[in-house]
Write a protein that holds these residues in place. Structure first.
Motif, mmCIF file in Angstrom:
data_model
loop_
_atom_site.group_PDB
_atom_site.id
_atom_site.type_symbol
_atom_site.label_atom_id
_atom_site.label_comp_id
_atom_site.label_asym_id
_atom_site.label_seq_id
_atom_site.Cartn_x
_atom_site.Cartn_y
_atom_site.Cartn_z
ATOM 1 N N UNK A 84 95.628 -22.575 197.868
ATOM 2 C CA UNK A 84 96.693 -23.583 197.877
ATOM 3 C C UNK A 84 97.305 -23.733 196.488
ATOM 4 N N UNK A 85 96.462 -23.781 195.446
ATOM 5 C CA UNK A 85 96.978 -23.890 194.082
ATOM 6 C C UNK A 85 97.841 -22.688 193.729
ATOM 7 N N UNK A 86 97.389 -21.511 194.117
ATOM 8 C CA UNK A 86 98.133 -20.288 193.847
ATOM 9 C C UNK A 86 99.508 -20.335 194.517
ATOM 10 N N UNK A 87 99.536 -20.675 195.803
ATOM 11 C CA UNK A 87 100.808 -20.758 196.524
ATOM 12 C C UNK A 87 101.705 -21.834 195.932
ATOM 13 N N UNK A 88 101.135 -22.963 195.589
ATOM 14 C CA UNK A 88 101.906 -24.068 195.042
ATOM 15 C C UNK A 88 102.509 -23.711 193.684
ATOM 16 N N UNK A 89 101.707 -23.159 192.801
ATOM 17 C CA UNK A 89 102.207 -22.825 191.454
ATOM 18 C C UNK A 89 103.227 -21.702 191.488
ATOM 19 N N UNK A 90 103.121 -20.816 192.476
ATOM 20 C CA UNK A 90 104.100 -19.738 192.619
ATOM 21 C C UNK A 90 105.317 -20.170 193.440
ATOM 22 N N UNK A 91 105.252 -21.372 194.045
ATOM 23 C CA UNK A 91 106.268 -21.849 194.995
ATOM 24 C C UNK A 91 106.470 -20.804 196.090
ATOM 25 N N UNK A 92 105.349 -20.423 196.681
ATOM 26 C CA UNK A 92 105.315 -19.348 197.662
ATOM 27 C C UNK A 92 104.809 -19.861 199.009
ATOM 28 N N UNK A 93 104.868 -18.980 200.008
ATOM 29 C CA UNK A 93 104.380 -19.310 201.345
ATOM 30 C C UNK A 93 103.086 -18.551 201.614
ATOM 31 N N UNK A 94 102.290 -19.102 202.499
ATOM 32 C CA UNK A 94 101.057 -18.458 202.955
ATOM 33 C C UNK A 94 101.324 -17.960 204.368
ATOM 34 N N UNK A 95 101.051 -16.694 204.610
ATOM 35 C CA UNK A 95 101.267 -16.089 205.926
ATOM 36 C C UNK A 95 99.930 -15.711 206.523
ATOM 37 N N UNK A 96 99.685 -16.133 207.768
ATOM 38 C CA UNK A 96 98.463 -15.771 208.497
ATOM 39 C C UNK A 96 98.892 -14.806 209.598
ATOM 40 N N UNK A 97 98.661 -13.499 209.425
ATOM 41 C CA UNK A 97 99.188 -12.500 210.358
ATOM 42 C C UNK A 97 98.603 -12.554 211.766
ATOM 43 N N UNK A 98 97.359 -13.000 211.896
ATOM 44 C CA UNK A 98 96.735 -13.040 213.222
ATOM 45 C C UNK A 98 97.518 -13.939 214.162
ATOM 46 N N UNK A 99 97.958 -15.082 213.647
ATOM 47 C CA UNK A 99 98.703 -16.046 214.456
ATOM 48 C C UNK A 99 100.204 -15.975 214.199
ATOM 49 N N UNK A 100 100.618 -15.211 213.177
ATOM 50 C CA UNK A 100 102.030 -15.132 212.830
ATOM 51 C C UNK A 100 102.589 -16.442 212.310
ATOM 52 N N UNK A 101 101.764 -17.186 211.558
ATOM 53 C CA UNK A 101 102.139 -18.510 211.070
ATOM 54 C C UNK A 101 102.427 -18.454 209.577
ATOM 55 N N UNK A 102 103.535 -19.089 209.168
ATOM 56 C CA UNK A 102 103.862 -19.275 207.766
ATOM 57 C C UNK A 102 103.613 -20.729 207.412
ATOM 58 N N UNK A 103 102.936 -20.951 206.287
ATOM 59 C CA UNK A 103 102.666 -22.293 205.783
ATOM 60 C C UNK A 103 103.320 -22.427 204.422
ATOM 61 N N UNK A 135 92.285 -22.023 209.864
ATOM 62 C CA UNK A 135 91.111 -21.768 210.714
ATOM 63 C C UNK A 135 90.655 -22.986 211.496
ATOM 64 N N UNK A 136 91.352 -24.091 211.344
ATOM 65 C CA UNK A 136 90.983 -25.302 212.067
ATOM 66 C C UNK A 136 90.120 -26.194 211.211
ATOM 67 N N UNK A 137 90.073 -27.460 211.558
ATOM 68 C CA UNK A 137 89.277 -28.395 210.758
ATOM 69 C C UNK A 137 87.786 -28.102 210.909
ATOM 70 N N UNK A 138 87.055 -28.359 209.838
ATOM 71 C CA UNK A 138 85.601 -28.197 209.898
ATOM 72 C C UNK A 138 85.039 -29.421 210.581
ATOM 73 N N UNK A 139 84.033 -29.191 211.367
ATOM 74 C CA UNK A 139 83.348 -30.307 212.013
ATOM 75 C C UNK A 139 82.220 -30.776 211.117
#
Length: 144
Positions: A84-103, A135-139
Motif C-alpha cells: 500500500x505504501x509503495x502504491x501510494x507513494x508512486x500514485x499508482x494502482x494495484x492490479x489483481x489479475x486473478x479477479x481482474x480488479x484494479x485498486x 484476499x478478503x478480511x482475516x477472521x
C-alpha cells in the motif's frame, strides 16, 4: 487462496502505464529487504527484493520501470502495508489479475484512463484495506 498483485502507474488518462520512479521503489522496499543485498539489482537493472514486515509476513517483489510484481504475499497486513505504501507513494494502482480488479487511492484515480476510472475500486491505501480487497478480511479468533 493466493494472489500475485502488480503495481502500475498511469498519467493524464493514458491507457499505457508510465515508468515508475525507481528511487521511490528502493526507498520503500530497502528497509524491509531480508535477501542478499548483492542480488537486489539484477544484470538487466531490474530490482528484486524479499521483504519481511514486522508481523512476519513476507513477499518477493520484482520491479522494473514498467511495473512491480508482488509474488506470494503471505497473509498479514504488514506486507500489504508495504504494498500500500509503495502504491501510494508512486500514485499508482494495484492490479489483481486473478479477479481482474484494479485498486487505487484517490491520488491515482484522476490519472487513470476514463474506462478504468469507472471500474477501479477506490480504497484507503492501508495494509488492512489492501489485504481485505485482495484476499478478503482475516477472521479473528473468537473472544474467550
Amino acid at each position: 487462496m493466493s494472489c500475485s498483485p502488480s503495481i502500475y502507474k498511469f498519467l493524464e488518462g493514458s491507457d499505457t502505464p508510465v515508468p515508475l520512479d525507481m528511487d521511490v521503489v528502493r526507498a520503500v522496499l530497502s528497509p524491509y529487504d531480508v535477501g542478499d543485498p548483492k542480488l537486489t539489482v539484477m544484470e538487466d537493472g531490474h530490482l528484486t527484493y524479499w521483504v519481511r514486515a514486522a508481523d512476519g509476513s513476507e513477499a518477493e517483489i520484482f520491479a522494473d520501470e514498467t511495473g512491480i510484481s508482488v509474488e506470494r504475499p503471505h497473509s498479514g497486513s504488514g506486507v500489504f502495508a508495504i504494498v500500500a505504501e509503495l502504491a501510494s507513494r508512486l500514485e499508482a494502482v494495484i492490479f489483481e489479475p486473478r479477479e481482474g480488479v484494479f485498486l487505487c487511492g484517490t491520488e491515482a484515480h484522476a490519472h487513470l484512463p476514463a474506462n478504468m476510472q469507472e471500474e477501479v475500486v477506490l480504497i484507503e491505501m492501508t495494509g488492512e484495506a489492501v489485504e481485505a480487497a485482495l484476499i478478503g478480511p482475516r477472521l479473528s479468533a473468537p473472544a474467550s
